[in-house]
Design a protein around this motif. Sequence first.
Motif, PDB file in Angstrom:
ATOM      1  N   GLU A  73       0.840  -1.193   0.000  1.00  0.00           N
ATOM      2  CA  GLU A  73       0.000   0.000   0.000  1.00  0.00           C
ATOM      3  C   GLU A  73       0.874   1.241   0.000  1.00  0.00           C
ATOM      4  O   GLU A  73       1.826   1.332   0.778  1.00  0.00           O
ATOM      5  CB  GLU A  73      -0.926   0.049   1.216  1.00  0.00           C
ATOM      6  N   ALA A  74       0.550   2.183  -0.897  1.00  0.00           N
ATOM      7  CA  ALA A  74       1.226   3.485  -0.907  1.00  0.00           C
ATOM      8  C   ALA A  74       0.145   4.557  -0.829  1.00  0.00           C
ATOM      9  O   ALA A  74      -1.056   4.260  -0.884  1.00  0.00           O
ATOM     10  CB  ALA A  74       2.055   3.645  -2.172  1.00  0.00           C
ATOM     11  N   TRP A  75       0.571   5.804  -0.689  1.00  0.00           N
ATOM     12  CA  TRP A  75      -0.398   6.893  -0.572  1.00  0.00           C
ATOM     13  C   TRP A  75      -0.733   7.456  -1.950  1.00  0.00           C
ATOM     14  O   TRP A  75      -1.879   7.527  -2.350  1.00  0.00           O
ATOM     15  CB  TRP A  75       0.173   7.953   0.358  1.00  0.00           C
ATOM     16  N   GLU A  76       0.299   7.797  -2.722  1.00  0.00           N
ATOM     17  CA  GLU A  76       0.083   8.379  -4.039  1.00  0.00           C
ATOM     18  C   GLU A  76       1.012   7.732  -5.061  1.00  0.00           C
ATOM     19  O   GLU A  76       2.083   7.260  -4.715  1.00  0.00           O
ATOM     20  CB  GLU A  76       0.348   9.885  -4.007  1.00  0.00           C
ATOM     21  N   ALA A  77       0.564   7.758  -6.334  1.00  0.00           N
ATOM     22  CA  ALA A  77       1.348   7.173  -7.418  1.00  0.00           C
ATOM     23  C   ALA A  77       1.141   7.993  -8.689  1.00  0.00           C
ATOM     24  O   ALA A  77       0.294   8.888  -8.723  1.00  0.00           O
ATOM     25  CB  ALA A  77       0.907   5.732  -7.656  1.00  0.00           C
ATOM     26  N   ASP A  78       1.943   7.682  -9.720  1.00  0.00           N
ATOM     27  CA  ASP A  78       1.594   8.129 -11.073  1.00  0.00           C
ATOM     28  C   ASP A  78       1.435   6.868 -11.923  1.00  0.00           C
ATOM     29  O   ASP A  78       1.645   5.756 -11.428  1.00  0.00           O
ATOM     30  CB  ASP A  78       2.637   9.119 -11.616  1.00  0.00           C
ATOM     31  N   ARG A  79       1.068   7.038 -13.206  1.00  0.00           N
ATOM     32  CA  ARG A  79       0.721   5.844 -14.010  1.00  0.00           C
ATOM     33  C   ARG A  79       1.930   4.953 -14.294  1.00  0.00           C
ATOM     34  O   ARG A  79       1.786   3.791 -14.669  1.00  0.00           O
ATOM     35  CB  ARG A  79      -0.006   6.245 -15.305  1.00  0.00           C
ATOM     36  N   TRP A  80       3.146   5.480 -14.120  1.00  0.00           N
ATOM     37  CA  TRP A  80       4.332   4.625 -14.265  1.00  0.00           C
ATOM     38  C   TRP A  80       4.568   3.761 -13.019  1.00  0.00           C
ATOM     39  O   TRP A  80       5.296   2.788 -13.059  1.00  0.00           O
ATOM     40  CB  TRP A  80       5.584   5.487 -14.485  1.00  0.00           C
ATOM     41  N   GLY A  81       4.033   4.223 -11.873  1.00  0.00           N
ATOM     42  CA  GLY A  81       4.218   3.448 -10.637  1.00  0.00           C
ATOM     43  C   GLY A  81       5.224   4.039  -9.669  1.00  0.00           C
ATOM     44  O   GLY A  81       5.675   3.352  -8.753  1.00  0.00           O
ATOM     45  N   ASN A  82       5.603   5.317  -9.863  1.00  0.00           N
ATOM     46  CA  ASN A  82       6.392   5.984  -8.818  1.00  0.00           C
ATOM     47  C   ASN A  82       5.500   6.130  -7.588  1.00  0.00           C
ATOM     48  O   ASN A  82       4.329   6.487  -7.712  1.00  0.00           O
ATOM     49  CB  ASN A  82       6.849   7.376  -9.289  1.00  0.00           C
ATOM     50  N   LEU A  83       6.077   5.857  -6.421  1.00  0.00           N
ATOM     51  CA  LEU A  83       5.249   5.835  -5.210  1.00  0.00           C
ATOM     52  C   LEU A  83       5.775   6.754  -4.116  1.00  0.00           C
ATOM     53  O   LEU A  83       6.981   6.876  -3.918  1.00  0.00           O
ATOM     54  CB  LEU A  83       5.198   4.417  -4.630  1.00  0.00           C
ATOM     55  N   ILE A  84       4.832   7.380  -3.419  1.00  0.00           N
ATOM     56  CA  ILE A  84       5.157   8.033  -2.150  1.00  0.00           C
ATOM     57  C   ILE A  84       4.182   7.529  -1.079  1.00  0.00           C
ATOM     58  O   ILE A  84       3.102   7.035  -1.388  1.00  0.00           O
ATOM     59  CB  ILE A  84       5.159   9.581  -2.238  1.00  0.00           C
ATOM     60  N   PHE A  85       4.614   7.660   0.170  1.00  0.00           N
ATOM     61  CA  PHE A  85       3.887   7.031   1.277  1.00  0.00           C
ATOM     62  C   PHE A  85       3.423   8.084   2.270  1.00  0.00           C
ATOM     63  O   PHE A  85       3.860   9.233   2.228  1.00  0.00           O
ATOM     64  CB  PHE A  85       4.791   5.994   1.954  1.00  0.00           C
ATOM     65  N   ARG A  86       2.573   7.664   3.183  1.00  0.00           N
ATOM     66  CA  ARG A  86       2.066   8.600   4.192  1.00  0.00           C
ATOM     67  C   ARG A  86       2.430   8.107   5.593  1.00  0.00           C
ATOM     68  O   ARG A  86       2.294   6.924   5.903  1.00  0.00           O
ATOM     69  CB  ARG A  86       0.541   8.701   4.072  1.00  0.00           C
ATOM     70  N   GLY A  87       2.842   9.038   6.435  1.00  0.00           N
ATOM     71  CA  GLY A  87       3.115   8.726   7.841  1.00  0.00           C
ATOM     72  C   GLY A  87       4.108   7.583   7.988  1.00  0.00           C
ATOM     73  O   GLY A  87       5.120   7.527   7.277  1.00  0.00           O
ATOM     74  N   SER A  88       3.788   6.653   8.883  1.00  0.00           N
ATOM     75  CA  SER A  88       4.676   5.501   9.082  1.00  0.00           C
ATOM     76  C   SER A  88       4.281   4.354   8.150  1.00  0.00           C
ATOM     77  O   SER A  88       4.547   3.188   8.442  1.00  0.00           O
ATOM     78  CB  SER A  88       4.663   5.056  10.552  1.00  0.00           C
ATOM     79  N   GLY A  89       3.665   4.702   7.023  1.00  0.00           N
ATOM     80  CA  GLY A  89       3.182   3.699   6.079  1.00  0.00           C
ATOM     81  C   GLY A  89       4.220   3.120   5.137  1.00  0.00           C
ATOM     82  O   GLY A  89       3.905   2.253   4.328  1.00  0.00           O
ATOM     83  N   GLN A  90       5.484   3.584   5.210  1.00  0.00           N
ATOM     84  CA  GLN A  90       6.516   2.944   4.375  1.00  0.00           C
ATOM     85  C   GLN A  90       6.775   1.538   4.890  1.00  0.00           C
ATOM     86  O   GLN A  90       6.648   0.565   4.159  1.00  0.00           O
ATOM     87  CB  GLN A  90       7.828   3.737   4.408  1.00  0.00           C
ATOM     88  N   ASN A  91       7.203   1.447   6.112  1.00  0.00           N
ATOM     89  CA  ASN A  91       7.592   0.192   6.779  1.00  0.00           C
ATOM     90  C   ASN A  91       8.138  -0.845   5.786  1.00  0.00           C
ATOM     91  O   ASN A  91       9.190  -0.617   5.203  1.00  0.00           O
ATOM     92  CB  ASN A  91       6.484  -0.300   7.730  1.00  0.00           C
TER      93      ASN A  91
END
Lengths: 226, 228
Positions: free
Chosen positions: B156-174
């Motif tokens: 699970e990630a917070w936001e993406a683009d159509r290529w699949g670059n990901l950023i996460f929210r809070g301690s959600g990287q783990n």
Amino acid sequence: MRSAADRMTGPGLDGRKAIARLIARDIPEGWHVNLGIGIPTLVGDLVPEGREVLFQSENGILGMGPAPDETLADPWLVNAGKQNVTLLPGASLFDHALSFTMIRGGHLDLCVLGALEVAENGDLANWSTSASDTAPAVGGAMDLAVGARRIWVAMEHTTKQGVSKLVRHCSYPLTASGVVKRIYTNLAVIDVTARGFEVIELIADVDFETVQARTDAKLHRKDVAG
Amino acid sequence: MIDKRVATAAEALADVKDGSTVLVGGFGQVGHPMALIDGLIEHGAKDLTIVCNNAGIGTSGLPRLMKLGRVRKIVCSYPRTAAVFSELYAAGKLELEITPQGTLAERIRAGGAGIGGFYTRTGVGTLLAEGKETRDIGGVSYVLELPLKGDLALIEAWEADRWGNLIFRGSGQNFNPIMATAAEKTVVQVQKVHDLGTIEPTAVVTPSIFVDRIVEIPYAPPYQAISY
């Protein structure tokens, strides 16, 4: 009615907080510290005002702040015990590989852990009560125990049944060998030294003999040979 | 045009095979891809090996997958979070590989990074090092741990683009960024998909090369944190 000293040295939240407060008192400014589940978690909220200590959480936080007001809790932000936490200005968030690089790589000044037993050679048992545990769970305890520069233990001096948790040899499965440097209990602060357990501080009005009577290993007095 | 978005979890998971090893992200409920796990339940794949830090909470998600008898084995650091795990384990219906949390993370990292194993001090002299090779390095005792890879990673990630670059929210990287590197196929559940170029290159946590399929699921917050 129980006296203030009884409340400090007895079971319950007051006693647990009193242990945590002593630990918070002894953490110098600038240390990077990981706190285990239980009494250690309480330490985070008890650091004296104005002293900057960076608390690390194994799930990827450096610079954890105090527990949030319930209504303001961010559900995406939890500590190792899965309780909601806050971030201090200057905090950072990262993944598990980097988090355990900090932990195993010797970058933490201190980790405070709970324990089932601590032996006089510094052996730590805190993850399992038998080899045939009905549902074993270790979490990050083994990594923290070998990785942080110092391991301090925060625990009640005895079990609820009155059995000493400070022992000559651990009977429960080990978490790590020879790693504990200091133990904070409801009765005393005890260093683990080459000669064994050394009492460096007595809590409230407890005397040395009382602590020895409740300890299943020899206690030494600081600055007294033998 | 590269577009890794798929409409539903069912579509994203259509080709999952019985006997797969599935890496599942999250620490507790944070960063834990509940909608994808529901998709896996619906799909029906069985004889699964699940790699996840916890065994889920309550009765939905991983506990439901286990309850339905789809899981043969779980690789976990702290499974004592779901009653159904404890029941199945006690009844001998579920195999457990208990792994220290940092060792679990590094085994997955090694799997994703093409490393054949590593020596760690974690676990030396404990039950969890029994049967494993140990080695003295510079006067310190280490135990050999082997890499861990998946046929599938559900993250699970917070936001993406159509290529699949990901950023996460809070301690959600783990575990999510390392699991994304360590599976044949990585499926990510995200809350928002942005136009390409919207995510700052320096802010990308998981580069798109590690992501195969994206399911956009505006989703409720993780379950309220519970302590145990």
